[in-house]
Design a protein around this motif. Sequence first.
Motif, PDB file in Angstrom:
ATOM      1  N   TYR A 147      70.386  29.263  23.084  1.00 31.01           N
ATOM      2  CA  TYR A 147      71.333  30.166  22.429  1.00 31.01           C
ATOM      3  C   TYR A 147      72.727  29.520  22.387  1.00 31.01           C
ATOM      4  CZ  TYR A 147      74.445  33.987  21.457  1.00 31.01           C
ATOM      5  OH  TYR A 147      75.433  34.748  20.899  1.00 31.01           O
ATOM      6  N   ASP A 148      73.180  29.015  23.540  1.00 34.63           N
ATOM      7  CA  ASP A 148      74.515  28.421  23.625  1.00 34.63           C
ATOM      8  C   ASP A 148      74.664  27.215  22.703  1.00 34.63           C
ATOM      9  OD1 ASP A 148      75.257  30.328  25.481  1.00 34.63           O
ATOM     10  OD2 ASP A 148      75.054  28.987  27.214  1.00 34.63           O
ATOM     11  N   GLU A 149      73.612  26.431  22.565  1.00 35.74           N
ATOM     12  CA  GLU A 149      73.688  25.214  21.745  1.00 35.74           C
ATOM     13  C   GLU A 149      73.604  25.500  20.245  1.00 35.74           C
ATOM     14  OE1 GLU A 149      71.382  20.937  21.106  1.00 35.74           O
ATOM     15  OE2 GLU A 149      70.839  22.204  22.806  1.00 35.74           O
ATOM     16  N   PHE A 150      72.714  26.402  19.854  1.00 38.00           N
ATOM     17  CA  PHE A 150      72.432  26.572  18.431  1.00 38.00           C
ATOM     18  C   PHE A 150      73.024  27.836  17.798  1.00 38.00           C
ATOM     19  CE2 PHE A 150      68.807  24.046  20.077  1.00 38.00           C
ATOM     20  CZ  PHE A 150      69.063  22.876  19.389  1.00 38.00           C
ATOM     21  N   VAL A 151      72.993  28.944  18.519  1.00 41.08           N
ATOM     22  CA  VAL A 151      73.343  30.234  17.920  1.00 41.08           C
ATOM     23  C   VAL A 151      74.790  30.642  18.209  1.00 41.08           C
ATOM     24  CG1 VAL A 151      72.716  32.682  17.775  1.00 41.08           C
ATOM     25  CG2 VAL A 151      70.921  30.952  18.052  1.00 41.08           C
ATOM     26  N   ALA A 152      75.215  30.527  19.461  1.00 41.50           N
ATOM     27  CA  ALA A 152      76.546  31.010  19.863  1.00 41.50           C
ATOM     28  C   ALA A 152      77.688  30.425  19.040  1.00 41.50           C
ATOM     29  CB  ALA A 152      76.779  30.772  21.355  1.00 41.50           C
ATOM     30  N   PRO A 153      77.648  29.137  18.690  1.00 44.41           N
ATOM     31  CA  PRO A 153      78.757  28.597  17.886  1.00 44.41           C
ATOM     32  C   PRO A 153      78.809  29.161  16.464  1.00 44.41           C
ATOM     33  CG  PRO A 153      77.561  26.820  19.003  1.00 44.41           C
ATOM     34  CD  PRO A 153      76.749  28.069  19.162  1.00 44.41           C
ATOM     35  N   GLY A 154      77.812  29.950  16.087  1.00 44.57           N
ATOM     36  CA  GLY A 154      77.800  30.545  14.758  1.00 44.57           C
ATOM     37  C   GLY A 154      77.215  29.653  13.686  1.00 44.57           C
ATOM     38  N   GLN A 155      76.582  28.563  14.103  1.00 44.23           N
ATOM     39  CA  GLN A 155      76.054  27.611  13.133  1.00 44.23           C
ATOM     40  C   GLN A 155      74.650  27.960  12.648  1.00 44.23           C
ATOM     41  OE1 GLN A 155      76.766  24.066  15.622  1.00 44.23           O
ATOM     42  NE2 GLN A 155      77.837  23.278  13.818  1.00 44.23           N
ATOM     43  N   PHE A 156      73.773  28.403  13.557  1.00 49.34           N
ATOM     44  CA  PHE A 156      72.356  28.576  13.224  1.00 49.34           C
ATOM     45  C   PHE A 156      71.823  29.911  13.716  1.00 49.34           C
ATOM     46  CE2 PHE A 156      73.118  24.039  14.155  1.00 49.34           C
ATOM     47  CZ  PHE A 156      72.949  23.528  12.878  1.00 49.34           C
ATOM     48  N   VAL A 157      70.697  30.318  13.136  1.00 53.86           N
ATOM     49  CA  VAL A 157      69.919  31.459  13.625  1.00 53.86           C
ATOM     50  C   VAL A 157      68.447  31.082  13.547  1.00 53.86           C
ATOM     51  CG1 VAL A 157      71.594  33.251  12.997  1.00 53.86           C
ATOM     52  CG2 VAL A 157      69.834  32.575  11.360  1.00 53.86           C
ATOM     53  N   PHE A 158      67.673  31.743  14.375  1.00 56.47           N
ATOM     54  CA  PHE A 158      66.223  31.590  14.346  1.00 56.47           C
ATOM     55  C   PHE A 158      65.642  32.814  13.659  1.00 56.47           C
ATOM     56  CE2 PHE A 158      67.635  29.244  18.120  1.00 56.47           C
ATOM     57  CZ  PHE A 158      67.058  28.006  17.872  1.00 56.47           C
ATOM     58  N   ARG A 159      64.549  32.596  12.917  1.00 58.62           N
ATOM     59  CA  ARG A 159      63.874  33.726  12.291  1.00 58.62           C
ATOM     60  C   ARG A 159      62.377  33.416  12.196  1.00 58.62           C
ATOM     61  NH1 ARG A 159      66.450  32.814   6.236  1.00 58.62           N
ATOM     62  NH2 ARG A 159      65.056  31.118   5.640  1.00 58.62           N
ATOM     63  N   PRO A 160      61.554  34.476  12.150  1.00 57.68           N
ATOM     64  CA  PRO A 160      60.111  34.245  12.005  1.00 57.68           C
ATOM     65  C   PRO A 160      59.828  33.501  10.708  1.00 57.68           C
ATOM     66  CG  PRO A 160      60.543  36.520  12.631  1.00 57.68           C
ATOM     67  CD  PRO A 160      61.874  35.895  12.291  1.00 57.68           C
ATOM     68  N   HIS A 161      58.784  32.703  10.731  1.00 57.48           N
ATOM     69  CA  HIS A 161      58.364  31.918   9.567  1.00 57.48           C
ATOM     70  C   HIS A 161      56.898  32.259   9.309  1.00 57.48           C
ATOM     71  CE1 HIS A 161      58.294  28.413   6.871  1.00 57.48           C
ATOM     72  NE2 HIS A 161      57.119  28.114   7.394  1.00 57.48           N
TER      73      HIS A 161
END
Length: 137
Positions: A74-88
């Motif tokens: 979360y801290d690396e990818f999501v918290a900075p506001g750059q990325f999100v994860f979603r079902p595929h």
Amino acid sequence: MSDAQELAERYVAMWNEPDAETRRKAIQELWTEDGLHLLEPPEEIVKRAEEIGVTATLEARGHEELVRRVTRAYDEFVAPGQFVFRPHGEAAALQDMVKLRWEMVPAGGGEVLAVGIDLLLLAPDGRIRTDYQFIEA
């Protein structure tokens, strides 16, 4: 919605959860107390392990290690506001196994940057006993 799809959506939502306590609670609800998350190591780690004569294994076992693993992602990818994860795609279940795919995309929209697959071995109570995670792209 199938039970497998509902589990997949809860699982992916956990990786995006901004509130640490809510994230911890989600982990406790999703995984058994001794739940295991096994991550396919990146190629550079595999090569280095081979060089020194060991097998590379990346794992988090138990709620505390799982909290650290999910929080780190979360801290690396999501918290900075750059990325999100979603079902595929759709999740699928076969007895005590659930297969789900996820993708990482820019938070503002755009092309898929990563796709992964998780194979979740469930305990009799429906919580995750073992999570085998592979990064496909």
